[in-house]
Design a protein around this motif. Structure first.
Motif, PDB file in Angstrom:
ATOM      1  N   VAL A  20       0.848  -1.186   0.000  1.00 48.45           N
ATOM      2  CA  VAL A  20       0.000   0.000   0.000  1.00 48.45           C
ATOM      3  C   VAL A  20       0.884   1.237   0.000  1.00 48.45           C
ATOM      4  O   VAL A  20       1.694   1.439   0.910  1.00 48.45           O
ATOM      5  CB  VAL A  20      -0.931   0.022   1.233  1.00 48.45           C
ATOM      6  N   VAL A  21       0.754   2.047  -1.050  1.00 47.61           N
ATOM      7  CA  VAL A  21       1.495   3.300  -1.168  1.00 47.61           C
ATOM      8  C   VAL A  21       0.474   4.396  -1.423  1.00 47.61           C
ATOM      9  O   VAL A  21      -0.308   4.310  -2.364  1.00 47.61           O
ATOM     10  CB  VAL A  21       2.524   3.257  -2.316  1.00 47.61           C
ATOM     11  N   ASN A  22       0.472   5.404  -0.567  1.00 48.42           N
ATOM     12  CA  ASN A  22      -0.464   6.513  -0.708  1.00 48.42           C
ATOM     13  C   ASN A  22       0.269   7.774  -1.129  1.00 48.42           C
ATOM     14  O   ASN A  22       1.474   7.916  -0.874  1.00 48.42           O
ATOM     15  CB  ASN A  22      -1.181   6.765   0.624  1.00 48.42           C
ATOM     16  N   GLU A  23      -0.457   8.669  -1.737  1.00 46.36           N
ATOM     17  CA  GLU A  23       0.124   9.950  -2.117  1.00 46.36           C
ATOM     18  C   GLU A  23       0.692  10.620  -0.869  1.00 46.36           C
ATOM     19  O   GLU A  23       0.058  10.642   0.181  1.00 46.36           O
ATOM     20  CB  GLU A  23      -0.939  10.839  -2.761  1.00 46.36           C
ATOM     21  N   GLY A  24       1.902  11.121  -0.985  1.00 51.76           N
ATOM     22  CA  GLY A  24       2.567  11.769   0.141  1.00 51.76           C
ATOM     23  C   GLY A  24       3.476  10.838   0.928  1.00 51.76           C
ATOM     24  O   GLY A  24       4.260  11.297   1.757  1.00 51.76           O
ATOM     25  N   ASP A  25       3.382   9.509   0.703  1.00 50.15           N
ATOM     26  CA  ASP A  25       4.278   8.573   1.377  1.00 50.15           C
ATOM     27  C   ASP A  25       5.702   8.759   0.883  1.00 50.15           C
ATOM     28  O   ASP A  25       5.929   9.100  -0.284  1.00 50.15           O
ATOM     29  CB  ASP A  25       3.865   7.121   1.107  1.00 50.15           C
ATOM     30  N   ILE A  26       6.635   8.529   1.758  1.00 50.13           N
ATOM     31  CA  ILE A  26       8.049   8.501   1.372  1.00 50.13           C
ATOM     32  C   ILE A  26       8.347   7.064   0.981  1.00 50.13           C
ATOM     33  O   ILE A  26       8.041   6.131   1.729  1.00 50.13           O
ATOM     34  CB  ILE A  26       8.948   8.947   2.528  1.00 50.13           C
ATOM     35  N   VAL A  27       8.934   6.881  -0.195  1.00 58.45           N
ATOM     36  CA  VAL A  27       9.191   5.539  -0.701  1.00 58.45           C
ATOM     37  C   VAL A  27      10.641   5.435  -1.146  1.00 58.45           C
ATOM     38  O   VAL A  27      11.122   6.274  -1.902  1.00 58.45           O
ATOM     39  CB  VAL A  27       8.250   5.216  -1.896  1.00 58.45           C
ATOM     40  N   ASN A  28      11.321   4.419  -0.657  1.00 58.62           N
ATOM     41  CA  ASN A  28      12.664   4.102  -1.147  1.00 58.62           C
ATOM     42  C   ASN A  28      12.545   2.892  -2.059  1.00 58.62           C
ATOM     43  O   ASN A  28      11.932   1.895  -1.686  1.00 58.62           O
ATOM     44  CB  ASN A  28      13.612   3.769  -0.001  1.00 58.62           C
ATOM     45  N   ILE A  29      13.133   3.006  -3.233  1.00 60.19           N
ATOM     46  CA  ILE A  29      13.093   1.916  -4.196  1.00 60.19           C
ATOM     47  C   ILE A  29      14.519   1.537  -4.548  1.00 60.19           C
ATOM     48  O   ILE A  29      15.310   2.378  -4.960  1.00 60.19           O
ATOM     49  CB  ILE A  29      12.324   2.323  -5.477  1.00 60.19           C
ATOM     50  N   GLU A  30      14.827   0.260  -4.329  1.00 61.13           N
ATOM     51  CA  GLU A  30      16.121  -0.280  -4.727  1.00 61.13           C
ATOM     52  C   GLU A  30      15.881  -1.153  -5.941  1.00 61.13           C
ATOM     53  O   GLU A  30      15.162  -2.146  -5.861  1.00 61.13           O
ATOM     54  CB  GLU A  30      16.737  -1.118  -3.598  1.00 61.13           C
ATOM     55  N   GLY A  31      16.437  -0.756  -7.061  1.00 64.09           N
ATOM     56  CA  GLY A  31      16.240  -1.526  -8.278  1.00 64.09           C
ATOM     57  C   GLY A  31      17.191  -1.060  -9.357  1.00 64.09           C
ATOM     58  O   GLY A  31      17.882  -0.050  -9.207  1.00 64.09           O
ATOM     59  N   GLU A  32      17.226  -1.776 -10.434  1.00 66.04           N
ATOM     60  CA  GLU A  32      18.042  -1.409 -11.588  1.00 66.04           C
ATOM     61  C   GLU A  32      17.198  -0.508 -12.489  1.00 66.04           C
ATOM     62  O   GLU A  32      16.182  -0.942 -13.024  1.00 66.04           O
ATOM     63  CB  GLU A  32      18.482  -2.668 -12.355  1.00 66.04           C
ATOM     64  N   TRP A  33      17.625   0.738 -12.635  1.00 64.93           N
ATOM     65  CA  TRP A  33      16.877   1.706 -13.445  1.00 64.93           C
ATOM     66  C   TRP A  33      17.404   1.682 -14.873  1.00 64.93           C
ATOM     67  O   TRP A  33      18.613   1.746 -15.096  1.00 64.93           O
ATOM     68  CB  TRP A  33      17.018   3.106 -12.858  1.00 64.93           C
ATOM     69  N   ASP A  34      16.503   1.586 -15.832  1.00 60.25           N
ATOM     70  CA  ASP A  34      16.947   1.610 -17.229  1.00 60.25           C
ATOM     71  C   ASP A  34      17.076   3.056 -17.709  1.00 60.25           C
ATOM     72  O   ASP A  34      16.877   3.997 -16.928  1.00 60.25           O
ATOM     73  CB  ASP A  34      16.010   0.783 -18.122  1.00 60.25           C
ATOM     74  N   HIS A  35      17.371   3.240 -18.984  1.00 55.30           N
ATOM     75  CA  HIS A  35      17.599   4.584 -19.535  1.00 55.30           C
ATOM     76  C   HIS A  35      16.332   5.445 -19.547  1.00 55.30           C
ATOM     77  O   HIS A  35      16.403   6.661 -19.689  1.00 55.30           O
ATOM     78  CB  HIS A  35      18.215   4.483 -20.943  1.00 55.30           C
ATOM     79  N   GLU A  36      15.164   4.833 -19.381  1.00 51.58           N
ATOM     80  CA  GLU A  36      13.901   5.589 -19.327  1.00 51.58           C
ATOM     81  C   GLU A  36      13.426   5.771 -17.883  1.00 51.58           C
ATOM     82  O   GLU A  36      12.271   6.116 -17.649  1.00 51.58           O
ATOM     83  CB  GLU A  36      12.833   4.883 -20.156  1.00 51.58           C
ATOM     84  N   TRP A  37      14.324   5.527 -16.915  1.00 55.17           N
ATOM     85  CA  TRP A  37      14.022   5.662 -15.484  1.00 55.17           C
ATOM     86  C   TRP A  37      12.873   4.755 -15.047  1.00 55.17           C
ATOM     87  O   TRP A  37      11.987   5.154 -14.318  1.00 55.17           O
ATOM     88  CB  TRP A  37      13.760   7.118 -15.092  1.00 55.17           C
ATOM     89  N   THR A  38      12.924   3.507 -15.523  1.00 56.83           N
ATOM     90  CA  THR A  38      11.933   2.508 -15.149  1.00 56.83           C
ATOM     91  C   THR A  38      12.658   1.336 -14.492  1.00 56.83           C
ATOM     92  O   THR A  38      13.757   0.962 -14.915  1.00 56.83           O
ATOM     93  CB  THR A  38      11.174   1.999 -16.402  1.00 56.83           C
ATOM     94  N   THR A  39      12.043   0.773 -13.453  1.00 54.64           N
ATOM     95  CA  THR A  39      12.595  -0.412 -12.799  1.00 54.64           C
ATOM     96  C   THR A  39      11.466  -1.388 -12.531  1.00 54.64           C
ATOM     97  O   THR A  39      10.295  -1.008 -12.489  1.00 54.64           O
ATOM     98  CB  THR A  39      13.322  -0.063 -11.481  1.00 54.64           C
ATOM     99  N   VAL A  40      11.821  -2.644 -12.347  1.00 51.69           N
ATOM    100  CA  VAL A  40      10.847  -3.689 -12.041  1.00 51.69           C
ATOM    101  C   VAL A  40      11.149  -4.204 -10.634  1.00 51.69           C
ATOM    102  O   VAL A  40      12.286  -4.540 -10.316  1.00 51.69           O
ATOM    103  CB  VAL A  40      10.926  -4.849 -13.061  1.00 51.69           C
ATOM    104  N   ILE A  41      10.104  -4.235  -9.805  1.00 49.18           N
ATOM    105  CA  ILE A  41      10.211  -4.795  -8.458  1.00 49.18           C
ATOM    106  C   ILE A  41       9.343  -6.040  -8.443  1.00 49.18           C
ATOM    107  O   ILE A  41       8.127  -5.972  -8.644  1.00 49.18           O
ATOM    108  CB  ILE A  41       9.697  -3.792  -7.386  1.00 49.18           C
ATOM    109  N   ASN A  42       9.982  -7.194  -8.238  1.00 46.21           N
ATOM    110  CA  ASN A  42       9.222  -8.442  -8.168  1.00 46.21           C
ATOM    111  C   ASN A  42       9.865  -9.350  -7.128  1.00 46.21           C
ATOM    112  O   ASN A  42      10.714  -8.899  -6.355  1.00 46.21           O
ATOM    113  CB  ASN A  42       9.128  -9.112  -9.549  1.00 46.21           C
ATOM    114  N   ASP A  43       9.472 -10.598  -7.103  1.00 49.50           N
ATOM    115  CA  ASP A  43       9.977 -11.510  -6.082  1.00 49.50           C
ATOM    116  C   ASP A  43      11.437 -11.906  -6.285  1.00 49.50           C
ATOM    117  O   ASP A  43      12.042 -12.520  -5.411  1.00 49.50           O
ATOM    118  CB  ASP A  43       9.099 -12.768  -6.016  1.00 49.50           C
TER     119      ASP A  43
END
Length: 167
Positions: A20-43
């Motif tokens: 659950v992520v709500n507007e205004g939440d602080i979120v840290n994302i650890e992932g591999e970002w591609d050249h379009e600033w997209t990452t995939v978070i999965n299992d």
């Protein structure tokens, strides 16, 4: 980091879909970002942490299996829900043992220095304050356990056969 301030897209899949992520939440994302600033978070890759500045104990995490809201609220308002002097002393003794082992400082004066540092940790100060305890109160309660910590170290870490301390 050239991507700071840029819009990014995180594609959430697998068991992360229930996060659950709500507007205004602080979120840290650890992932591999591609050249379009997209990452995939999965299992298998990536990590998503919502409101990372909220420290939750392992006990609260396990209790969250039954009710997430209760676990977070119990941690936040611990002093109102059964947090007590004995539990806090036990927590401090446990943290003291961990630090003594981590720092490999086994002499009483060194252990007392570690205790002094632990007593000034923000979380410990807040917990003591909520229970109306001073650092002097806590120090007086924890000092008798130093002999037991030293016994543990000598017996189980250094392999010495020593007499158990008196209770």
């Amino acid at each position: 980091d050239p991507g700071v301030g840029a819009d990014r897209i995180a594609v959430i899949m697998g068991s992360w879909l229930n996060t659950v992520v709500n507007e205004g939440d602080i979120v840290n994302i650890e992932g591999e970002w591609d050249h379009e600033w997209t990452t995939v978070i999965n299992d298998k890759q990536g990590l998503l942490v919502v409101n990372p500045d909220t420290l939750v104990s392992g006990t609260a995490v396990v209790s969250a299996l039954f009710c997430m809201r209760k676990a977070v609220l119990a941690e936040k308002f611990k002093s109102l829900e059964g947090g007590n002097r004995v539990m806090l002393i036990g927590t401090l003794v446990h943290e003291l043992l961990q630090e003594v082992l981590r720092q490999a400082k086994y002499k009483r004066p060194e252990i007392l220095q570690i205790l002094d540092v632990l007593l000034t940790a923000p979380r410990m100060v807040a917990d003591m304050s909520s229970l109306g305890l001073s650092d002097g109160d806590m120090r007086k309660e924890v000092e008798p356990f130093i002999g037991h910590i030293q016994y543990f170290v000598k017996r189980f870490m250094l392999g010495q056969f020593v007499a158990k301390p008196e209770l």
